[in-house]
Scaffold this active site. Structure first.
Site, PDB file in Angstrom:
ATOM      1  N   GLY A  64       0.492  -1.854   0.117  1.00  0.00           N
ATOM      2  CA  GLY A  64       0.480  -0.350  -0.180  1.00  0.00           C
ATOM      3  C   GLY A  64       0.714   1.261  -0.075  1.00  0.00           C
ATOM      4  O   GLY A  64       2.131   0.969   0.504  1.00  0.00           O
TER       5      GLY A  64
ATOM      6  N   VAL B 209       3.627   0.833   2.732  1.00  0.00           N
ATOM      7  CA  VAL B 209       2.913   0.170   4.000  1.00  0.00           C
ATOM      8  C   VAL B 209       3.355  -1.394   2.874  1.00  0.00           C
ATOM      9  O   VAL B 209       3.590  -1.478   2.270  1.00  0.00           O
ATOM     10  CB  VAL B 209       1.403   0.144   3.850  1.00  0.00           C
ATOM     11  CG1 VAL B 209       1.166  -1.622   5.112  1.00  0.00           C
ATOM     12  CG2 VAL B 209       0.713   1.148   4.463  1.00  0.00           C
TER      13      VAL B 209
ATOM     14  N   ASP C 124      -9.894  10.552   8.545  1.00  0.00           N
ATOM     15  CA  ASP C 124      -9.375  10.465   7.085  1.00  0.00           C
ATOM     16  C   ASP C 124     -10.204   8.775   6.339  1.00  0.00           C
ATOM     17  O   ASP C 124      -9.896   7.771   6.443  1.00  0.00           O
ATOM     18  CB  ASP C 124      -8.338   9.865   6.388  1.00  0.00           C
ATOM     19  CG  ASP C 124      -8.540  10.000   4.905  1.00  0.00           C
ATOM     20  OD1 ASP C 124      -8.847  10.100   3.807  1.00  0.00           O
ATOM     21  OD2 ASP C 124      -7.092   9.607   4.741  1.00  0.00           O
TER      22      ASP C 124
ATOM     23  N   GLY D 154       2.483   7.276   3.982  1.00  0.00           N
ATOM     24  CA  GLY D 154       4.272   6.202   3.670  1.00  0.00           C
ATOM     25  C   GLY D 154       3.569   6.142   2.954  1.00  0.00           C
ATOM     26  O   GLY D 154       2.568   5.305   2.803  1.00  0.00           O
TER      27      GLY D 154
END
Length: 1003
Positions: free
Chosen positions: A708, A715, A828, A713
């Protein structure tokens, strides 16, 4: 570590003087406790005092009690410690244990049968855990057991029958799991049982009449299952019963008259079934009855007059039935009555005039009936009345002046009646009053000025009355008022200046006799979303200040006498959806350079002879003066353009020098500073971890498997040396400012690391040095909700799966909003941040922009993702849980439709919320928006999806005050469940429920 290993370790490390001379070996119970400690994951370090080196006697350890005579452990309480892991077999060596409490932890897997090897166990409590699979055999070994509580786990299969062999059992709770099938007839053989809880499972079949043999039973809950048939009359054999709850259980037929024999009964809850016929008169014999709830059934006939003798009655709820006739006068004199809910029936006659004289009444709702006569004058004699709901009746007379002294009052809803007289002075001094709805009556006289002083008042509806007076000049100074509805109320005079209008979202003054101009200081109403001044006698020009309101959406100024032009500033008003100025005396061109007016219907401008423009198919005449003026205005643009080019060139040269200098500096000193600042890696663990920071780094170097990528950032999927797979989120850090911000992130991460909920992705730990931060999460093998709904593999999820995901997300956000201190706002929420575990259960993830909320504070930047951001967030930057609720509503719509939040199908600048609401406004077949891949072609599934769609519409209300709390969302989703298992939170239903409707909320 097993007992033999601990025994060897104990012998090696224990000083000889600790053991008595007569001791041949270390005490087994001490070693059993140490084995238990070593087997469990303890993120809160609650076992820190379980240390024989510092406290040799285990009887002084937390959660442990010992016998004063023998020194043996008799009580072990490990509740509410966020524990997980496996319970070792060595626990059986606590052979003198009487009480074992493992409740409210995260234990999962099958229930350990080692617990059945405790011969003296009397109380076993495992409620609120994750134990699953079928219930294991062996519980009948606990011959001394008197109490067993397994509420809110995930057991499956049939109810265990072994419990009937426990002759001392008096408390059995198997509620809140997934047990299915019938209630065994053998459950009628619990001869000492006093409490039986089987609610909130998947039980079916008839309720066995054998349960009527439990003559010691005092408390029984069987609700939130899917039985069929009626309530067996044999239930009247429960001669000791004081609490009976079989609500929401799919029961039908008539209510047995034999219930009148349960003379000790204090609570009778049969709401949300399919009972029909009349209410048995025999219920008036229940002299001890305190709570009676028969609401949400198909009952008919009259309320038994004998209810007037139920002197202990505190709550009477008969709402949402087909009852007729009067409300018995004696009910108004019940000395302990606190709550009376009779709404949505066909009751007639007067409301008992002595109602409230008992000085205890707290809530009264008789709305949607045919009641008449005056409102009882002493409803708030107790000064405890908080909600007065009388709308849609035929009440006449005045509003009782005594209500203005009722300081507990929070809601007044008496609209749609025939009340006359004036609004009494004094409501403005009530500290808790938030909601007043007086519309559709015959009220006259001035609107009291003191309403502007009401500190908590948020909603005021006085529309469709006959005031024949002016609007109070201080109305906009109300500190909390958000919605003012005063349509068609024969108001006159001028609209007061808008100074002080700071919290209003919606203003409706249409259909009155206002004169004068629209006050130019309407720019003070910075939160205004909807403004309706239609059908007055307003003159003057349209104030351009309306166009600068940052969230204005609907403006209706039609049917007035406005003059001048339409301000061109509206071209920059990106939020505007409806703008109606028809039937005025406006002149000039309709602005056409922006997209706002090009999307409006021509009917929004008709009735203005002087207006012209493309939208009206009426070209505007350009005369010489106008052309000359345009020519004069062109010259400054050349000068301005030259200035811009000069400034751009200067800026470019300066930027080049800055970049070159920076690179030279980095080449000379950068590596040296980097080596000084990186520093060693530090691993902060929030639970027991079997790996180190070095293991994480090595794993990333080996696998380098990115699963991801986001704004915060990348993942990675990482496999640890012990075989466990975790997800590693490596936060971006691009400069020193990022390093400083990262330090703030670490402070929040420590709090988030202690978040524990089955629907929240668990943060295992955090690796950091002076330059980089990596967050370690449990790995979710089934990807995200975004993958499920929109992935390339075109996976198809049925409605049951989608519903479970939607409910899981709601429960996770509800935990963040209501159970965390301080509360946490995600900020979010979107499908890509909702992950799915191996069982397709939803886990809310990615708190990259989450913010811990301790006080009202505004953020300096807008965080979140386009298509999910609440409308008011973009201009207020105010962080609160209502923005999460809006985002959740968008996610619900994606789950229901299978479409992304933003799609070209919706049109330029529109999102899924706009698309669905436009379908509703155009009276399209709203069922067509539902995803057929989820099963919407099936009528029963479609009906369930429509209920959830109503929840989504409530969540995405433009006015934040109209959005429900996440607790309400969870409740509404549970009410809209597919015809299967009802998740946890069964039991007593809230009478303050939200009616799911496209047009209006009940509460």
């Amino acid at each position: 570590m097993n007992l033999s290993s601990l025994l060897l370790l104990f012998i090696i490390v224990t000083p000889p003087l600790i053991l008595p001379a007569s001791a041949a070996s270390p005490p087994l119970q001490l070693l059993s406790l140490l084995s238990l400690k070593s087997s469990l994951r303890d993120p809160l370090n609650t076992f820190r005092d379980w240390d024989p080196a510092t406290q040799p006697s285990c009887c002084s350890w937390s959660g442990i009690k010992c016998s004063s005579k023998t020194g043996q452990v008799t009580t072990l309480d490990l509740s509410c410690r966020n524990l997980s892991g496996s319970i070792p077999n060595d626990i059986k060596f606590l052979s003198h244990l009487h009480n074992l409490n493992l409740s409210r932890n995260s234990f999962d897997g099958p229930l350990p049968t080692a617990l059945f090897e405790l011969p003296n166990l009397r109380k076993l409590d495992i409620n609120h855990n994750l134990f699953n699979s079928s219930f294991p055999a062996g519980v009948s070994k606990l011959k001394s057991l008197t109490s067993f509580n397994a509420y809110s786990n995930s057991f499956i299969g049939p109810l265990p029958e072994e419990f009937i062999y426990l002759s001392n059992l008096d408390y059995l709770n198997l509620g809140g799991s997934y047990f299915d099938g019938r209630i065994p007839t053998t459950y009628g053989r619990f001869f000492k049982l006093k409490s039986l809880y089987l609610h909130g499972n998947l039980l079916t079949g008839l309720i066995p009449s054998e349960l009527g043999s439990l003559n010691q039973l005092e408390h029984i809950e069987l609700g939130y299952n899917q039985f069929y048939g009626g309530l067996p009359p044999h239930i009247s054999g429960l001669s000791s019963l004081n609490y009976l709850d079989i609500s929401s259980a799919n029961l039908s037929g008539s209510i047995p008259a034999e219930l009148g024999r349960l003379t000790k009964l204090e609570s009778l809850l049969l709401f949300s079934n399919h009972f029909s016929g009349s209410i048995p008169k025999s219920l008036a014999q229940l002299e001890s009855l305190q709570f009676l709830d028969l609401s949400n059934n198909n009952l008919s006939g009259e309320i038994p007059s004998g209810f007037s003798s139920l002197v202990e009655l505190k709550t009477l709820s008969l709402m949402n039935n087909n009852l007729t006739g009067p409300v018995p006068d004696g009910i108004g004199q019940l000395p302990n009555l606190e709550i009376l809910n009779l709404w949505n029936n066909s009751l007639s006659g007067n409301l008992p005039q002595k109602l409230g004289c008992n000085a205890k009444l707290q809530r009264l709702d008789v709305s949607s009936n045919s009641l008449s006569g005056p409102i009882p004058p002493n409803l708030c004699l107790s000064n405890k009345l908080s909600k007065l709901i009388l709308f849609s009746n035929q009440f006449v007379g005045d509003i009782p002046a005594s209500l203005t002294n009722c300081t507990a009052l929070s809601r007044i809803r008496i609209h749609d009646n025939k009340l006359n007289g004036s609004i009494p002075l004094g409501f403005g001094s009530l500290p808790n009053l938030t909601f007043i709805e007086l519309s559709m009556n015959k009220l006259w006289g001035p609107i009291p000025k003191d309403l502007s002083n009401a500190v908590a008042l948020e909603f005021l509806d006085v529309s469709r009355n006959s005031f024949d007076s002016e609007l109070p000049e201080n109305i906009w100074n109300s500190p909390s008022l958000k919605i003012l509805l005063a349509s068609s109320s024969k108001l006159n005079g001028k609209i007061p200046d808008f100074v002080g209008c700071k919290s209003f979202y919606r203003i409706e003054l249409d259909g009155n006799n206002f004169t004068g101009s629209i006050p130019w200081d309407i720019g003070h109403c910075m939160k205004l979303i909807s403004l309706n001044l239609r059908g007055n006698s307003l003159t003057g020009i349209i104030p351009w200040e309306i166009s600068i309101l940052p969230s204005i959406t609907d403006v209706d100024l039609s049917h007035n006498v406005l003059t001048g032009t339409i301000p061109s500033d509206f071209n920059n008003c990106s939020t505007l959806e409806n703008f109606n100025v028809s039937f005025n005396q406006l002149t000039g061109p309709i602005p056409s350079s922006g997209i706002v007016f090009t999307t409006l219907h021509p009917s929004s401008f008709i009735g203005n002879e002087g207006l012209c423009g493309k939208i009206l198919n009426k070209p505007c005449r350009v005369d010489g003066l106008a052309a000359g003026a345009a020519e004069v205005r062109r010259q400054p643009k050349k000068t301005a353009g030259a200035i811009v080019w000069i400034m751009a060139a200067a800026f470019g040269i300066g930027l080049f020098i800055l970049v070159a200098g920076t690179r030279c500096f980095q080449a000379k000193y950068g590596q040296k500073l980097a080596n000084q600042e990186i520093g060693p890696w530090k691993l902060t663990a929030f639970q027991r971890l079997n790996f180190t920071a070095d293991n994480v780094l090595e794993s990333l170097n080996v696998t380098d498997q990115i699963i991801g990528m986001g704004s915060a950032g990348a993942v990675y999927k990482a496999k640890m040396p012990g075989g466990e797979i975790i997800a590693v989120k490596k936060l971006w850090v691009k400069n020193k400012e990022g390093v400083r911000k990262r330090r703030g992130v670490l402070a929040e991460v420590e709090v988030l690391g202690n978040v524990r909920h089955r629907n929240i992705v668990r943060l295992l730990g955090c690796c950091s040095n002076n330059q980089c931060t990596m967050l370690l999460y449990e790995y979710m093998p089934n990807g995200s909700l975004d993958d499920l709904l929109h992935g390339k593999e075109n996976l198809v999820a049925d409605w049951m799966t989608r519903y479970r995901i939607a409910l899981g997300v709601a429960q996770g956000i509800c935990y963040l909003h209501h159970d965390c201190d301080p509360l946490i706002v995600h900020r979010d929420l979107k499908p890509s941040n909702i992950l799915l575990d191996a069982e397709m259960e939803a886990r809310v993830a990615d708190f990259g922009v989450a913010k811990l909320i301790q006080t009202d504070e505004s953020m300096s930047v807008i965080a979140g993702s386009y298509g999910y951001i609440a409308p008011e967030y973009a201009y207020t930057l105010q962080v609160d849980e209502k923005s999460d609720i809006y985002s959740y509503g968008v996610v619900l719509m994606e789950i229901l439709t299978g479409k992304r939040s933003v799609d070209s199908e919706f049109g330029d600048g529109n999102c899924i919320v706009d698309w669905i609401k436009s379908k509703i406004r155009m009276k399209s077949d709203i069922k067509e928006v539902l995803d057929k891949n989820a099963g919407a072609s099936c009528a029963s599934v479609r009906e369930e999806m429509m209920l959830v769609l109503r929840v989504a519409l409530l969540c995405t209300s433009r006015n934040p005050a109209d959005r429900p709390s996440m607790r309400d969302v969870v409740s509404m989703l549970q009410e809209a469940k597919p015809k299967r298992k009802l998740p946890e939170n069964g039991g007593r239903a809230a009478t303050d429920e939200v009616v799911l409707d496209f047009s209006e909320t009940k509460y």
